[in-house]
Design a protein around this motif. Structure first.
Motif, short mmCIF file in Angstrom:
data_model
loop_
_atom_site.label_atom_id
_atom_site.label_comp_id
_atom_site.label_asym_id
_atom_site.label_seq_id
_atom_site.Cartn_x
_atom_site.Cartn_y
_atom_site.Cartn_z
N ARG A 99 0.73 -1.24 -0.07
CA ARG A 99 0.04 -0.01 0.06
C ARG A 99 0.77 1.29 0.14
O ARG A 99 0.40 2.33 0.41
N HIS A 100 2.08 1.15 -0.26
CA HIS A 100 3.17 2.32 -0.36
C HIS A 100 3.56 2.38 -1.92
O HIS A 100 4.26 1.58 -2.49
N LEU A 101 3.43 3.77 -2.11
CA LEU A 101 4.09 4.05 -3.53
C LEU A 101 5.08 5.24 -3.32
O LEU A 101 4.89 6.00 -2.14
N PHE A 128 2.53 9.19 -5.08
CA PHE A 128 1.08 8.79 -4.82
C PHE A 128 0.34 9.99 -4.81
O PHE A 128 0.65 11.11 -4.90
N HIS A 183 -2.57 12.35 -3.78
CA HIS A 183 -2.83 12.83 -2.41
C HIS A 183 -3.99 13.93 -2.66
O HIS A 183 -4.13 15.01 -3.45
N GLU A 216 -5.25 2.27 7.02
CA GLU A 216 -5.47 3.63 6.69
C GLU A 216 -5.42 4.05 5.36
O GLU A 216 -4.72 3.87 4.58
N ILE A 225 -6.91 7.69 5.53
CA ILE A 225 -6.92 9.07 5.70
C ILE A 225 -6.23 9.25 7.04
O ILE A 225 -6.23 8.60 7.96
N GLY A 251 -5.48 14.34 4.84
CA GLY A 251 -5.05 13.86 3.46
C GLY A 251 -5.52 12.46 3.56
O GLY A 251 -5.63 11.67 4.18
N GLY A 283 -5.43 9.14 1.05
CA GLY A 283 -4.69 8.59 -0.38
C GLY A 283 -5.56 7.85 -1.31
O GLY A 283 -6.34 7.07 -1.26
N ILE A 339 -1.65 -1.96 -4.26
CA ILE A 339 -1.78 -0.55 -4.72
C ILE A 339 -1.39 -0.28 -6.47
O ILE A 339 -2.03 0.54 -7.08
P1 ATP Z 1 1.13 4.97 6.47
O1 ATP Z 1 1.60 5.14 8.11
O2 ATP Z 1 0.40 4.02 6.00
O3 ATP Z 1 2.34 5.27 5.79
P2 ATP Z 1 1.02 7.75 6.73
O4 ATP Z 1 0.50 8.13 8.37
O5 ATP Z 1 2.46 8.28 6.48
O6 ATP Z 1 0.51 6.34 6.28
P3 ATP Z 1 -0.25 10.33 5.98
O7 ATP Z 1 0.98 11.22 6.12
O8 ATP Z 1 -1.39 10.60 7.23
O9 ATP Z 1 0.18 8.65 6.00
O10 ATP Z 1 -1.08 10.58 4.74
C1 ATP Z 1 -2.22 10.72 4.37
C2 ATP Z 1 -2.63 9.55 3.64
O11 ATP Z 1 -1.99 9.50 2.24
C3 ATP Z 1 -2.75 8.16 4.04
O12 ATP Z 1 -3.66 7.98 4.89
C4 ATP Z 1 -2.48 7.32 2.96
O13 ATP Z 1 -3.89 7.18 2.37
C5 ATP Z 1 -1.84 8.22 2.09
N1 ATP Z 1 -0.36 7.82 1.87
C6 ATP Z 1 0.44 8.11 2.67
N2 ATP Z 1 1.93 7.66 2.38
C7 ATP Z 1 1.54 6.90 1.24
C8 ATP Z 1 2.23 6.24 0.06
N3 ATP Z 1 3.60 6.02 0.53
N4 ATP Z 1 1.71 5.60 -1.02
C9 ATP Z 1 0.27 5.75 -1.05
N5 ATP Z 1 -0.61 6.47 -0.23
C10 ATP Z 1 0.01 7.05 0.92
#
Ligand code: ATP
Ligand code: MN
Length: 469
Positions: free
Chosen positions: A255-257, A260, A262, A392, A394, A438, A440, A454
């Motif tokens: 689930r990480h790119l 991505f 936003h 997660e 949001i 935010g 994703g 993803i």
């Molecule tokens: P995670 O803990 O899963 O890495 P995060 O706490 O770093 O998420 P936030 O900084 O709150 O994420 O970013 C808001 C939203 O952006 C996340 O809820 C997610 O949906 C999306 N997001 C964050 N990092 C990534 C990523 N590397 N790839 C895809 N979507 C992302």
């Protein structure tokens, strides 16, 4: 030049300055012909003789008959080309043309239970526009091969379905906030201020060659619009953006790119609990739109649609400390302050059918999150977790709005207030309570599609190990 959708079968007409007809790019194809999208036939809206254009999806021939399945962006349909019904050269070409050759044909729509989709076309003419070479993607290819050939794999039924759903999700996000009178604005991708922690920052060289001194600048790629959003909010009050964010994600997860999409929102005079209500409304709206627009795409992807149909606000809410207890009772060994990763979120959500909020996280998040005045060890914030093991999608909450507290929080995180000059400046002139979040978009689409990774829902996925094609 205008493009006019004349009727629902997409006649194209081009005009130059509104009057003179333009010369065609492909003079051998007249521009006043009506072609029928395959989806119109499959949904029984069009019968009789039709003209089709598309690409060969599958093909086999035997003696006097060629079975050619044609695809366009709206569906696939079987087409039978019989030696007796078409010109000799058409029949030869139909037998010769390989998968992905582009074709234009005439034929009669016939209901046939044996054909995929219940209809087939009996061709009366079959023109190959371009003979394809041997297509490098056949059945049972490795993920790596499909990623290396992403530029071609984008033609697959599953990719097309996911990308249509993705388009609906992007539009629904925009429409929802525009309907609430939020203003869409843009922030830069080159920046020097980090807001989500140094470990995922991408650095870029930013050399100014026109500078006599040969001065070198350095910049980062934006992890979030957060700091710019807060600056823009004082003029516009309620704002949103849709933009790429960049994070050097070292841990490879499904689930990480690294790049991505936003979707971020910020609103003045708004509290955390109010923003959470808006977000619930947004998720319900996005799902409703996908169900209206993309039922056949969801089916193509094998999605359990009933889950989506049953999602209703309000969503359940749990506090961070309740989640810690719950996870520990499931066998995890977590202490106050620990962050949840994919394993934890998966365990928490895999049996859920609806999204769930987690609130009151410990204060070790970003410095801009507002500590809870009644419980300073935690923040006035929330994450929204998608059900079915997705986790997660949001992260959001209330922001520190007192200038002094902000400087304190920046120091607490081991950062230097001096490097946040302009950001601190905006707090000096009429600061107000405000909240935002935010979302994703890729993760949201991945969940809605029921995808197991993803990368299946973005055209050209970017990870630490892939920047091509
Ligand atoms: P995670 O803990 O899963 O890495 P995060 O706490 O770093 O998420 P936030 O900084 O709150 O994420 O970013 C808001 C939203 O952006 C996340 O809820 C997610 O949906 C999306 N997001 C964050 N990092 C990534 C990523 N590397 N790839 C895809 N979507 C992302
Ligand atoms: Mn992260």
């Amino acid at each position: 030049m205008y493009y006019i959708k004349v009727n629902r079968t997409f006649t194209r007409k081009y005009y130059d300055g509104g009057s003179n007809r333009m010369s065609m790019k492909y003079p051998e194809f007249p521009d006043d012909v009506t072609y029928t999208p395959i989806g119109e036939i499959l949904s029984s809206r069009v019968k009789g003789n039709v003209k089709l254009r598309g690409w060969i999806y599958r093909t086999r021939s035997s003696g006097k008959l060629a079975f050619v399945i044609i695809r366009d962006s709206t569906g696939i349909i079987q087409c039978t080309v019989s030696k007796n019904n078409v010109d000799k050269s058409d029949f030869v070409n139909a037998g010769k043309a390989l998968v992905e050759s582009s074709v234009v044909l005439d034929g009669l729509v016939v209901a046939d239970e044996r054909a995929p989709g219940g209809f087939e076309i009996r061709a009366t003419s079959f023109n190959v526009v371009h003979f394809a070479e041997a297509f490098p993607i056949t059945k049972d290819q490795s993920d790596e091969h499909l990623l290396n050939n992403r530029h071609l794999w984008l033609r697959s039924r599953n990719m097309v379905s996911a990308l249509k759903i993705r388009s609906t999700v992007f539009k629904a996000f925009r429409d929802y906030w525009q309907n609430l009178d939020y203003t869409e604005i843009q922030s830069p991708s080159f920046t020097t201020s980090a807001c989500e922690g140094g470990s995922t920052l991408f650095n870029v060289h930013y050399d100014d060659e026109t500078e006599k001194s040969g001065q070198k600048f350095y910049a980062h790629l934006s992890q979030s619009w957060q700091l710019y959003a807060e600056a823009s909010m004082f003029g516009l009050e309620n704002i949103f953006t849709v933009a790429p964010s960049f994070r050097a994600e070292k841990s490879r997860t499904r689930r990480h790119l690294t790049e991505f999409w936003h979707a971020e929102v910020e609103a003045a005079w708004t509290h955390n609990h109010q923003m959470m209500e808006f977000e619930e409304g947004m998720i319900v709206y996005i799902i409703k739109k996908v169900l209206e627009e993309n039922r056949s795409e969801l089916e193509q992807l094998g999605r359990d649609i009933s889950v989506l149909e049953n999602i209703k606000a309000p969503f359940d809410k749990m506090k961070y400390e309740e989640v810690i207890d719950k996870l520990n009772s499931m066998g995890f060994d977590l202490a106050w302050g620990d962050d949840f990763g994919y394993k934890e979120e998966k365990a928490l959500t895999q049996n859920l059918k609806s999204p769930v909020y987690i609130t009151n996280f410990p204060r070790e998040k970003g410095f801009y999150h507002r500590p809870d005045p009644s419980d300073p060890k935690s923040l006035v914030c929330h994450d929204l977790l998608a059900p079915e093991g997705y986790g997660e999608i949001i992260g959001g909450g209330e922001r520190v709005w007192s200038p002094d507290e902000l400087v304190e929080r920046i120091r607490e995180e081991g950062l230097e207030p001096e490097s946040y000059g302009w950001y601190l400046d905006i707090r000096k002139f009429g600061s107000v309570p405000h909240s935002g979040f935010g979302l994703g978009l890729d993760r949201t689409v991945s969940w809605i599609c029921g995808s197991d990774h993803i990368k299946h829902v973005i055209p050209f996925p970017r990870t630490m190990r892939r920047t091509t094609p």
